[in-house]
Design a protein around this motif. Structure first.
Motif, short mmCIF file in Angstrom:
data_model
loop_
_atom_site.label_atom_id
_atom_site.label_comp_id
_atom_site.label_asym_id
_atom_site.label_seq_id
_atom_site.Cartn_x
_atom_site.Cartn_y
_atom_site.Cartn_z
N ASN A 80 -1.27 5.86 0.14
CA ASN A 80 -2.10 5.72 1.34
C ASN A 80 -2.53 7.05 1.96
OD1 ASN A 80 0.36 6.57 2.28
ND2 ASN A 80 0.52 5.06 3.92
N GLN A 120 -4.86 -0.66 9.24
CA GLN A 120 -3.50 -0.24 9.64
C GLN A 120 -3.07 -0.89 10.94
OE1 GLN A 120 -2.81 3.84 11.18
NE2 GLN A 120 -1.56 4.15 9.35
N PHE A 142 0.86 -1.19 0.00
CA PHE A 142 0.00 0.00 0.00
C PHE A 142 0.89 1.24 0.00
CE2 PHE A 142 -3.74 2.24 2.35
CZ PHE A 142 -4.10 2.83 1.16
#
Length: 479
Positions: free
Chosen positions: A119, A184, A116
């Motif tokens: 982000n 996260q 990712f």
């Protein structure tokens, strides 16, 4: 033979197989892993010791024990029984999702992690998410949504979580689906799960493209900067009908120019992207952005509900969460919370065309439901709410006769249908919203997402007492 007749080897092998079967069935249990590790070391040690003894020409066990023919046969039989018994258990845990091993194998086959990089919602929008995924998988050019897109981010714009389920057809015309999640707190990568079960209707109202293009032009940073909170949310439920309610509605063109309507004479319909503060939707009104550009994106639109058993049609508002009885009187379901696939709603009412809304029921579904699947009112006293279970395979209907102050679950007799094989099933388990015809309430009960009986037909029910009791009338073929 000397190894198999060693009692210590048989005992440790038994413990090893037992713990291995537990691990395959239930996953990484700390106690199980520890014992499995110790028993593995013991087995390796015994085998190593036995090989060293044999290489030196020494007997592994006293002659009295090795020469016992009965013990030889018993030890071999025990070894075979242990191997077969726990082998079958491990096999079952690896097939038909019978254990954690099956899920692990499925994840290896159908699940992948994607780095990712894009982000930050302020700089990359949501397009960055699909760019990162596209590096690993060639996504279909035209994507549709099976579920809503929900994302959270912090004050710096860093995306902290999101989830959605999209599908489309690749260049070869083959159907592909992608369950996309990110948290996260759990991982630094995007999890993409392929080949999931879904209902593909390729409805143009569920396009992903309006989400991407809308987020490109809306001023997200400026919007949340007015609220001064730590966490913010973004949600997209594809095309939505807001009726005559202008609360929080902001129309944007592709140059970033915005219009905030104060009054409207037609229903507000568009591919809406909402920015909000999670848990504070009541105190802080979400900013609901509709992108104006493609004519069909923001035109006033209604769906036609077909009275299939008679062929008549009547227009109803095109929304599962909002219903206007008139231009002045409307009802709206607001999401209050989500947890484990279920959703909490409150019910609001307006009597001035959506300028002001009042909560009339904090918990109309009397608990949690998978998701709201419809709302209608016959008059200002009699109304119905429909909800889908988290599985999507069945639904439930709620009724009010006091204008929404209280609701009760509607019960109806499941109609038994016969298959050609002679087996009896109850396929009709997803009630539709009731509608009135000639003073009688009618309700079509469908089959949910797993329905495959007789072309996904429905059962027609009627009520002569305002929906308190329902009588099955006949089967209605799907058109």
């Amino acid at each position: 033979m000397s190894l198999l007749t060693n009692p210590l080897f048989i005992i440790v092998y038994w413990i090893f197989c037992y713990e291995l079967a537990l691990l395959c069935m239930y996953g990484r249990i700390n106690h199980t892993v520890s014992i499995l590790f110790v028993s593995t070391i013991f087995l390796i040690s015994i085998i190593t010791f036995s090989i060293m003894k044999m290489m030196k020409g020494k007997e592994l066990e006293p002659k009295s024990l090795i020469n016992m023919k009965a013990w030889k046969y018993v030890s071999i039989v025990m070894f075979m029984i242990i191997t077969v018994f726990y082998g079958v258990k491990i096999y079952k845990s690896a097939t038909n999702f019978g254990g954690e091993l099956a899920w692990f194998i499925d994840r290896l086959k159908n699940e992948a992690s994607v780095e990712f990089e894009h982000n930050n919602i302020y700089m990359d929008g949501v397009e960055g998410i699909f760019k990162d995924i596209n590096k690993e998988y060639a996504l279909p050019k035209k994507l549709y949504m099976e579920s809503d897109f929900h994302l959270e981010f912090n004050q710096e714009g860093t995306i902290t979580s999101f989830d959605t389920f999209v599908y489309g057809k690749n260049a070869d015309g083959e159907e592909e689906s992608y369950l996309i999640t990110y948290d996260q707190n759990k991982t630094s990568t995007i999890t993409v799960r392929l080949n999931g079960h879904l209902n593909t209707d390729y409805d143009e109202e569920k396009l992903v493209e309006p989400l991407i293009r809308t987020v490109k032009v809306i001023p997200i940073k400026q919007t949340v900067g007015m609220w001064n909170e730590h966490t913010y949310g973004l949600v997209y439920y594809w095309k939505r009908n807001w009726g005559y309610n202008t609360e929080g509605i902001i129309n944007m063109d592709e140059n970033g120019m915005k219009q905030t309507p104060t009054k409207t004479t037609s229903e507000i319909i568009g591919y809406t992207v909402s920015i909000f503060v999670p848990g504070k939707e009541k105190e802080i009104i979400p900013a609901r952005y509709n992108l104006l550009g493609e004519p069909e994106w923001s035109q006033s639109n209604t769906t036609q509900y077909q009275d299939e058993f008679e062929g008549n049609r009547q227009e109803i508002p095109n929304t599962d969460e909002q219903f206007y009885l008139s231009k002045e009187v409307g009802y709206r379901l607001d999401v209050m919370d989500k947890a484990l696939g279920s959703t909490f709603y409150s019910l609001r009412k307006t009597i001035d065309g959506g300028e002001n809304w009042v909560v009339i029921n904090q918990n109309p579904f009397n608990g949690t439901v998978g998701s709201a699947a419809g709302i209608t009112f016959i008059n200002e006293e009699l109304g119905f709410l429909r909800a889908a279970r988290p599985s999507g395979t069945e639904g439930v209907l709620y009724r009010t006769n006091d204008g929404g102050i209280s609701f009760e679950e509607v019960s109806y007799a499941m109609q038994e249908m016969k298959l050609d094989s002679g087996q009896s099933i109850n396929p009709f388990d997803f009630p539709g919203l009731p509608f009135e015809k000639d003073g009688v309430l009618n309700m079509l009960v469908g089959q949910g997402s797993d329905g495959d009986y007789n072309g996904n037909s429905s059962g027609l029910y009627q009520s002569n007492d305002n929906g308190e009791t329902w009588e099955y009338i006949k089967e209605v073929e799907s058109k």
